[in-house]
Design a protein around this motif. Sequence first.
Motif, PDB file in Angstrom:
ATOM      1  N   GLU A 271       0.865  -1.182   0.000  1.00 38.02           N
ATOM      2  CA  GLU A 271       0.000   0.000   0.000  1.00 38.02           C
ATOM      3  C   GLU A 271       0.901   1.231   0.000  1.00 38.02           C
ATOM      4  N   LEU A 272       0.591   2.216  -0.847  1.00 36.94           N
ATOM      5  CA  LEU A 272       1.414   3.428  -0.836  1.00 36.94           C
ATOM      6  C   LEU A 272       1.255   4.146   0.499  1.00 36.94           C
ATOM      7  N   GLN A 276       3.447   9.197  -0.218  1.00 43.60           N
ATOM      8  CA  GLN A 276       3.574   8.794  -1.623  1.00 43.60           C
ATOM      9  C   GLN A 276       2.314   9.139  -2.405  1.00 43.60           C
ATOM     10  N   ASP A 300      13.661  11.103   1.885  1.00 46.58           N
ATOM     11  CA  ASP A 300      14.779  10.439   2.524  1.00 46.58           C
ATOM     12  C   ASP A 300      15.027   9.074   1.885  1.00 46.58           C
ATOM     13  N   VAL A 301      16.216   8.539   2.076  1.00 44.66           N
ATOM     14  CA  VAL A 301      16.477   7.183   1.583  1.00 44.66           C
ATOM     15  C   VAL A 301      15.421   6.233   2.130  1.00 44.66           C
ATOM     16  N   GLY A 302      14.905   5.390   1.266  1.00 42.83           N
ATOM     17  CA  GLY A 302      13.937   4.400   1.707  1.00 42.83           C
ATOM     18  C   GLY A 302      12.511   4.906   1.794  1.00 42.83           C
ATOM     19  N   SER A 303      12.284   6.160   1.402  1.00 49.12           N
ATOM     20  CA  SER A 303      10.933   6.694   1.519  1.00 49.12           C
ATOM     21  C   SER A 303      10.049   6.224   0.368  1.00 49.12           C
ATOM     22  N   GLY A 304      10.651   5.563  -0.609  1.00 47.46           N
ATOM     23  CA  GLY A 304       9.846   4.987  -1.685  1.00 47.46           C
ATOM     24  C   GLY A 304       9.673   5.897  -2.887  1.00 47.46           C
ATOM     25  N   THR A 306      11.047   5.386  -5.791  1.00 47.80           N
ATOM     26  CA  THR A 306      10.975   4.613  -7.033  1.00 47.80           C
ATOM     27  C   THR A 306       9.529   4.355  -7.445  1.00 47.80           C
ATOM     28  N   ALA A 307       8.707   3.976  -6.479  1.00 50.79           N
ATOM     29  CA  ALA A 307       7.304   3.690  -6.795  1.00 50.79           C
ATOM     30  C   ALA A 307       6.620   4.940  -7.341  1.00 50.79           C
ATOM     31  N   PRO A 452       7.682   4.014   4.772  1.00 49.42           N
ATOM     32  CA  PRO A 452       6.683   2.949   4.764  1.00 49.42           C
ATOM     33  C   PRO A 452       6.522   2.336   6.153  1.00 49.42           C
ATOM     34  N   ARG A 455       8.698  -0.216   8.963  1.00 52.86           N
ATOM     35  CA  ARG A 455      10.137  -0.041   8.876  1.00 52.86           C
ATOM     36  C   ARG A 455      10.658   0.247  10.271  1.00 52.86           C
TER      37      ARG A 455
HETATM   38  P1  ADP Z   1      14.130   5.518  -2.181  1.00 51.69           P
HETATM   39  O1  ADP Z   1      13.227   6.622  -1.847  1.00 51.69           O
HETATM   40  O2  ADP Z   1      15.346   5.479  -1.317  1.00 51.69           O
HETATM   41  O3  ADP Z   1      14.460   5.458  -3.643  1.00 51.69           O
HETATM   42  P2  ADP Z   1      12.917   3.028  -2.737  1.00 51.69           P
HETATM   43  O4  ADP Z   1      11.965   3.506  -3.733  1.00 51.69           O
HETATM   44  O5  ADP Z   1      14.133   2.325  -3.212  1.00 51.69           O
HETATM   45  O6  ADP Z   1      13.344   4.207  -1.792  1.00 51.69           O
HETATM   46  O7  ADP Z   1      12.134   2.139  -1.687  1.00 51.69           O
HETATM   47  C1  ADP Z   1      12.813   1.528  -0.623  1.00 51.69           C
HETATM   48  C2  ADP Z   1      12.181   0.188  -0.321  1.00 51.69           C
HETATM   49  O8  ADP Z   1      10.896   0.360   0.234  1.00 51.69           O
HETATM   50  C3  ADP Z   1      11.984  -0.668  -1.548  1.00 51.69           C
HETATM   51  O9  ADP Z   1      12.310  -1.992  -1.217  1.00 51.69           O
HETATM   52  C4  ADP Z   1      10.501  -0.529  -1.861  1.00 51.69           C
HETATM   53  O10 ADP Z   1       9.985  -1.662  -2.494  1.00 51.69           O
HETATM   54  C5  ADP Z   1       9.902  -0.347  -0.494  1.00 51.69           C
HETATM   55  N1  ADP Z   1       8.683   0.468  -0.470  1.00 51.69           N
HETATM   56  C6  ADP Z   1       8.443   1.583  -1.162  1.00 51.69           C
HETATM   57  N2  ADP Z   1       7.231   2.096  -0.862  1.00 51.69           N
HETATM   58  C7  ADP Z   1       6.690   1.260   0.044  1.00 51.69           C
HETATM   59  C8  ADP Z   1       5.444   1.228   0.746  1.00 51.69           C
HETATM   60  N3  ADP Z   1       4.515   2.163   0.564  1.00 51.69           N
HETATM   61  N4  ADP Z   1       5.237   0.213   1.611  1.00 51.69           N
HETATM   62  C9  ADP Z   1       6.170  -0.728   1.805  1.00 51.69           C
HETATM   63  N5  ADP Z   1       7.351  -0.770   1.174  1.00 51.69           N
HETATM   64  C10 ADP Z   1       7.618   0.216   0.305  1.00 51.69           C
END
Ligand code: ADP
Length: 701
Positions: A271-272, A276, A300-304, A306-307, A452, A455
């Motif tokens: 779920e976003l 996001q 921040d790093v890991g904030s998602g 890419t999605a 997310p 975490r």
């Molecule tokens: P960054 O912002 O650093 O580019 P990423 O897009 O690489 O972060 O996402 C970091 C990790 O979190 C990835 O493994 C991704 O699949 C996961 N992730 C992204 N959005 C969510 C979400 N809403 N819920 C759970 N996991 C997520």
Amino acid sequence: MYNSILNTPVEFIKGIGPNRADVLKKDLGLFTYQDILSHYPFRYIDRTKYFKINEINFDSQYIQIIGRVISKKVVGEKRTKRIVAVFKDDTGLMELVWFQSLKWVEDNITVGVAYVAFGKPSLFNGTFSISHPEMELYHNKIAGRGNLTLQPVYNSTEKLKKFTLDSKGLQRIIAGLLDQVIPQVEENLPHYILSKYQLCDKKTALLNIHFPKNQQDLNAAERRLKFEELFFIQLQLLHNKQLRQLKFKGVKFDKVGEKVNRFYKEFLPFELTNAQKRVVKEIRIDTQRGVQMNRLVQGDVGSGKTAVALMSMLLANDNGYQACMMAPTEILARQHYASITELVTDDLVKVAILTGSTKKKDRTILHEQLESGEIDVLIGTHALIEDKVQFKNLGLVVIDEQHRFGVEQRARLWRKNTIPPHILVMTATPIPRTLAMTLYGDLDVSVIDELPAGRKPIETRHLFEGQRLRMFGFMKQEIAKGRQVYIVYPLIKESEKLDLLHLEAGVEQLSYQFPRPDYQISIVHGQMPNADKQFEMQQFIDGKSQIMVATTVIEVGVNVPNASVMVIENAERFGLSQLHQLRGRVGRGSDHSFCILMSGNKLSKEGKVRLETMVRTNNGFEISEIDLQLRGPGDITGTQQSGVLDLKLADLAKDQIILSEARNTVIELFETDPQLEKQEHSSLKAHLQKLERGISFDKIS
Ligand code: ADP
Ligand code: MG
């Protein structure tokens, strides 16, 4: 700028001939009256305060003392010939010394008379003395003749001093110039703005920044001039933004179609987060207006991120456009490609990768598929902006890690379509608000300020060298659980050889603590051939090695969710944002992760603050603010080259409030009067028109 008299070249100032004008230009970059008047003092000496002789110490700066000359004699010969006077107050004795103008001293400095002596004391033969003090008769001073309160001190250079343009000389020049031009200086801010923010007028500000009567006047002058400085930067930035939006139509993404919907329902494995969702929505709104989007997404790093990027690219695809994503390094591009192809399948969207090492044969096919529109999403490095790369219909460009790409590179991507594509810039280096407003003030900014759910926060510890065995023990525990560990060493150009030695020594110790075949150690540093680097990385990614020893090359990119410990050696040598980036390499899986900061026992005050900050918080935005306070805006990674940070008075670390006021003022201004047609805005309009003649907008279209 606004007054023609202020554009007069410096050589027309009384007392400045062509020679001195030349040095002013070369050494200080002062060309016009305006420049001279904006050569603000860098500090002030408080002339209202008097010191006693027994208060003088090694740190004493320019001070003034009331006392009596009790003796005066000539000592030394020829080049060492000087006059030494003994100066006395009710707390002690000191000396005043003159090497020059001896005749004047003979005639004018009288034994037994009270003076105010002014200068910078130094210790000489066990006695404090001031050489070439400024002397003023005490009773004159008290009568208030020629009394300065806060005396300005100006930057000068050795060369200027030879031309008698030391701080004092500049003070005289500026005083004279102010006398001459002040009556003609016009206000350059609208009056309603002055009154809204209670800013003093331009004339007062100019007079008081140079010759303030008291601290209060000085503060008011500074505030006004800082506001003005920031206001005009914002005016230009937001005007550029407005122009761009008028000039460049944007492609319209007006529908959400099959790709986005299917991705959301069938592919997205989570779920976003609300953040996001909000940012996706901001992008959605932005791209359907028919105006080119220029948006910065900070997260921040890991904030998602890419999605968010992927959903935006699918949105482009749904509207019949291609999208591309550009990363600063090959490793990062590959990682993006890997994580995106993991999220989608070919039947939803066709994704391809193009980097410097893509083979010629593959490249040719790729070019064709791009031009035919067969490829929906292209991921790559700056190889994407080569002219040979032509799209059928590029609608969106995602740029990862903004500050590594210049404006010119961004502009080249725009040219890849007749209507420039939307631009989405993503950065994992949170930028303090004030910097974002200034550096990227012409972009819209979205913030993913939420991680997310589920975490676990990374636990950070600071250990000293003496606790190293404990650290190894902890590593063993984690590895026994099947986890992997990064160990990062600093590698700095200036001390590269020594740093590599440290790394090698570290590896030796590690091999002893973590012997084969139970443990495998991968090593990656910038000096290695690319192929070896790739190989070692891959070993770690595949879980074939448990420990990755690296220099900061791993700072950006690498995503190994199974790695749960980040050890940073000599952590005190890293900057805050770098430490934060490194820490972001762990905590990517669902396991509890750790960051261990190793340092020597001796820490600078700043080093201590950095490590304490890291231990205290995981919040990248908070860290970036502290980084800004510690280092100042000029040093924040990647921003050095930026001219907008060339501020004369304002300080982005301290003047956040003034900056917000200035920016909001300009935003309101363009909302109420977008074309600056109102009479009260005419001078602003003139200012912008003048700037536009300087920089042509056609250059980037
Ligand atoms: P960054 O912002 O650093 O580019 P990423 O897009 O690489 O972060 O996402 C970091 C990790 O979190 C990835 O493994 C991704 O699949 C996961 N992730 C992204 N959005 C969510 C979400 N809403 N819920 C759970 N996991 C997520
Ligand atoms: Mg990322």
